[in-house]
Design a protein around this motif. Structure first.
Motif, mmCIF file in Angstrom:
data_model
loop_
_atom_site.group_PDB
_atom_site.id
_atom_site.type_symbol
_atom_site.label_atom_id
_atom_site.label_comp_id
_atom_site.label_asym_id
_atom_site.label_seq_id
_atom_site.Cartn_x
_atom_site.Cartn_y
_atom_site.Cartn_z
ATOM 1 N N CYS A 274 0.856 -1.180 0.000
ATOM 2 C CA CYS A 274 0.000 0.000 0.000
ATOM 3 C C CYS A 274 0.892 1.229 0.000
ATOM 4 N N CYS A 277 0.965 3.299 3.353
ATOM 5 C CA CYS A 277 1.656 2.592 4.437
ATOM 6 C C CYS A 277 3.160 2.561 4.190
ATOM 7 N N HIS A 290 -6.377 5.693 6.685
ATOM 8 C CA HIS A 290 -6.772 5.579 5.281
ATOM 9 C C HIS A 290 -7.421 4.225 5.051
ATOM 10 N N CYS A 292 -7.015 1.125 3.733
ATOM 11 C CA CYS A 292 -5.848 0.382 3.259
ATOM 12 C C CYS A 292 -6.289 -0.737 2.316
HETATM 13 ZN ZN LIG Z 1 -2.279 1.217 3.683
#
Ligand SMILES: [Zn+2]
Ligand SMILES: [Zn+2]
Length: 677
Positions: A274, A277, A290, A292
């Motif tokens: 992601c 992340c 968010h 994810c």
């Molecule tokens: Zn994420």
């Protein structure tokens, strides 16, 4: 607590430090709050479609909003905007306060919102002077009726972007080259997310419907054994191609496709990375809140394979003998169209949407985009519908053609023809291209050309042909020298070109021809002349020859000994010799030469005729088609028996076989060559 210095460099007091820190924290929290609202809203509650006629009354807006003219207005001529004429006409009918119609040429300017915008017009009536805000397209409002609303066209642009398989960059490149106002990347992302949740539901519903159909089909098909279940083919594709060393990808899509319906009944997206992340991890901080997309960890391929082996192999009795997973392959292609493998979508949130759109397109046909619009609360769009219908029709037509007997026949025929063409060319020209050919010595490359089939017209009457006199000036007296000037003339036309030579002009040649080269300039008798490069000049000459209605005969002084050889050599070095053959009839003194050449060819076959490999008639026919034994040797060297076969069975422009297509003769010739290597 961070230390803060004031403008004089001294440490600030604790009180002010506390104040500033609180301010920063507040701002960060505010930002996160905003993010939450956008990312986890449910579309159904967020979207509250309002008909455009209601917007115009703008009862929700305060007076302050209505008189405010934003400073970033641009003139109407600034760029193109997508306009809904119907909506525009409705609003221009009358002013907000009085009944006087509005005119676009009174506009103060336009404020752009993505593809479309709002025009600011002040009422012309002297008693009114009200500011009117004319929206160029339909809008709907979010939960709080704030701001100008969300333009439908921007939402449609977001879904259209995924449908067309492009990203924000490509879309804006396309728009900007049309001089249409571009959409901000952030806006596009928000609109995309808005459509996303509806899209997900649509895809799931479509899958379930087709699963039901699949079950129904398989039970009606096989009523005796209803417990056998349904037949499904499966395959997984990766968003990106492997590099050759490893075939891992950061994301993949697995699909299940029903056997009887040929539709997707289930699909799963696995994303192992992601972007948000990863970025937070790189900075060593916690990622902001968010949605994810990451739902998998570890290396995609090896893990999935393990999973497959663990789960499926013990149940291998259940694996049915289906034969092919072509439907899956075609679906993989569809995903690759929406998310091109050359682009990196693995960490992008769009990838899930792209795969869902692919499912919809596979299951529902091209009209899915209209259905999607309807379920979001937008109009299906007349043009969208007609385009979808057209594409559906085309797909159906193509499917029928490729399934029909004739279509299969045609495919086979074309493939065979293509294959034969390349084989013949390879045998005749040698391998003119392979890896690192540029590094090899030019002399060692096998590029000797086997002569083409003589045209039937070559043997027409020489008396009628136009006569062209030609002369060459060269860099030296060798037959391998470069041409510096080529000139030709007939009764009523003439041709002359200076050609820039690669070699140096020898002193003797320069004295005769009066042509000199200094640097990049050519001089004739000391005057600079226009020149062409070799290829261009020779092309011009061949074009000049091809302009005659009948094929001309070339004549000249001493051409048999010198000029012809130089011309041949030059043309051969540029692979243009066959073009000359096609253009001119013969070299006047060399006309008997053709006969001579064919006679020499015939002589090479003497031994073959003696050993009864070829009949006399066949040998004559072969010689007449410009082939000698040395050419067969060359062909055998290049492609063994297939080479000889390709050469003998080559078809002329009138579809006549060059020598013979008799397999026994070809076999005998090959065996003869093999034994006499
Ligand atoms: Zn994420
Ligand atoms: Zn007015």
């Amino acid at each position: 607590m961070p230390s803060i210095r004031n403008h004089k460099g001294r440490f600030s007091r604790t009180k002010s430090v506390k104040k500033i820190t609180k301010l920063i924290l507040d701002r960060v929290q505010q930002k996160h709050k905003n993010n939450n609202r956008v990312s986890d809203h449910s579309y159904a509650t967020f979207c509250n479609p309002v008909t455009p006629t209601e917007n115009i009354t703008a009862s929700t807006l305060t007076d302050d909003d209505l008189t405010y003219i934003p400073p970033d207005l641009v003139p109407l001529s600034h760029c193109r905007l997508v306009t809904e004429l119907d909506t525009l006409a409705n609003q221009l009918k009358s002013c907000r306060e009085c009944t006087i119609p509005l005119h676009l040429h009174d506009a103060k300017g336009v404020r752009c919102y993505g593809l479309t915008g709002i025009v600011y017009i002040i009422c012309k009536a002297s008693s009114c002077q009200t500011l009117n805000r004319i929206k160029l397209g339909k809008v709907h409002f979010g939960r709080e009726k704030k701001g100008v609303g969300i333009f439908y066209v921007n939402l449609k642009a977001a879904t259209g972007m995924i449908h067309a398989g492009i990203g924000e960059t490509q879309l804006n490149n396309f728009l900007s080259s049309l001089n249409v106002h571009c959409i901000d990347a952030k806006t596009l992302k928000i609109r995309e997310n808005e459509a996303g949740s509806v899209l997900e539901n649509q895809a799931i519903m479509s899958q379930q419907r087709h699963l039901q159909m699949e079950i129904l089909n398989s039970t009606t098909e096989d009523q005796t054994d209803s417990t056998s279940g349904i037949c499904i083919s499966t395959d997984t594709c990766w968003q990106k191609k492997g590099s050759g060393r490893s075939y891992n990808s950061l994301s993949g899509v697995s699909t299940l496709i029903g056997k009887t319906t040929g539709k997707v009944v289930n699909h799963k997206v696995r994303i192992s990375s992601c972007r948000i992340c990863e970025r937070a991890k790189g900075r060593g901080i916690l990622p902001r809140q968010h949605k994810c997309r990451k739902n998998w960890s570890g290396w995609q391929r090896s893990d999935l394979e393990k999973l497959f082996i663990q789960k499926m192999v013990p149940q291998s009795k259940k694996l049915s003998n289906l034969g092919s997973s072509q439907a899956n392959e075609s679906f993989n292609n569809l995903i690759a169209l929406k998310a091109p493998k050359t682009k990196h979508f693995s960490t992008s949130a769009s990838f899930k949407l792209q795969s869902q759109l692919s499912v919809l397109q596979k299951n529902e046909g091209y009209n899915y985009i209209s259905e999607l619009n309807t379920s979001i609360g937008l109009s299906p769009g007349n043009e969208t519908l007609s385009r979808g219908n057209k594409l559906n029709k085309k797909r159906e037509g193509n499917k029928n053609i490729s399934k029909s007997k004739q279509g299969k026949k045609q495919r086979k025929f074309l493939k065979k023809k293509r294959l034969q063409k390349t084989t013949v060319a390879e045998v005749k020209e040698g391998r003119t291209y392979h890896s690192s050919i540029g590094l090899e010595d030019f002399a060692t490359i096998d590029i000797e050309e086997i002569p083409a089939i003589p045209e039937a017209e070559t043997f027409t009457n020489i008396d009628d042909a136009p006569i062209v006199c030609f002369d060459l000036e060269t860099t030296g007296l060798s037959r391998y020298s470069d041409i510096t000037q080529i000139a030709a003339c007939t009764k009523d036309s003439s041709f002359s070109r200076y050609i820039f030579p690669d070699q140096q002009i020898s002193r003797e040649a320069s004295e005769i021809t009066k042509i000199t080269v200094v640097g990049q300039k050519m001089y004739y008798k000391g005057n600079a002349v226009d020149y062409k490069h070799k290829h261009e000049g020779m092309t011009d000459f061949l074009t000049y020859l091809s302009n005659f209605t009948d094929k001309p005969v070339l004549v000249g002084h001493n051409i048999k000994r010198f000029d012809c050889h130089v011309l041949f050599h030059t043309l051969k070095s540029m692979n243009m010799y066959s073009e000359l053959c096609a253009n001119e009839l013969a070299f006047s003194p060399s006309y008997p030469q053709l006969y001579q050449m064919q006679l020499t060819n015939l002589k090479t076959f003497e031994k073959l005729v003696q050993s009864k490999c070829l009949s006399k008639a066949m040998a004559l026919k072969t010689a007449k088609s410009n082939l000698g034994l040395q050419h067969f040797q060359l062909a055998a060297q290049r492609n063994n028996m297939a080479g000889i076969k390709a050469l003998m069975t080559e078809k002329s422009s009138t579809w006549v076989v060059r020598v013979t297509s008799n397999k026994q003769i070809i076999q005998r010739v090959y065996e003869y060559l093999f034994s006499h290597k």
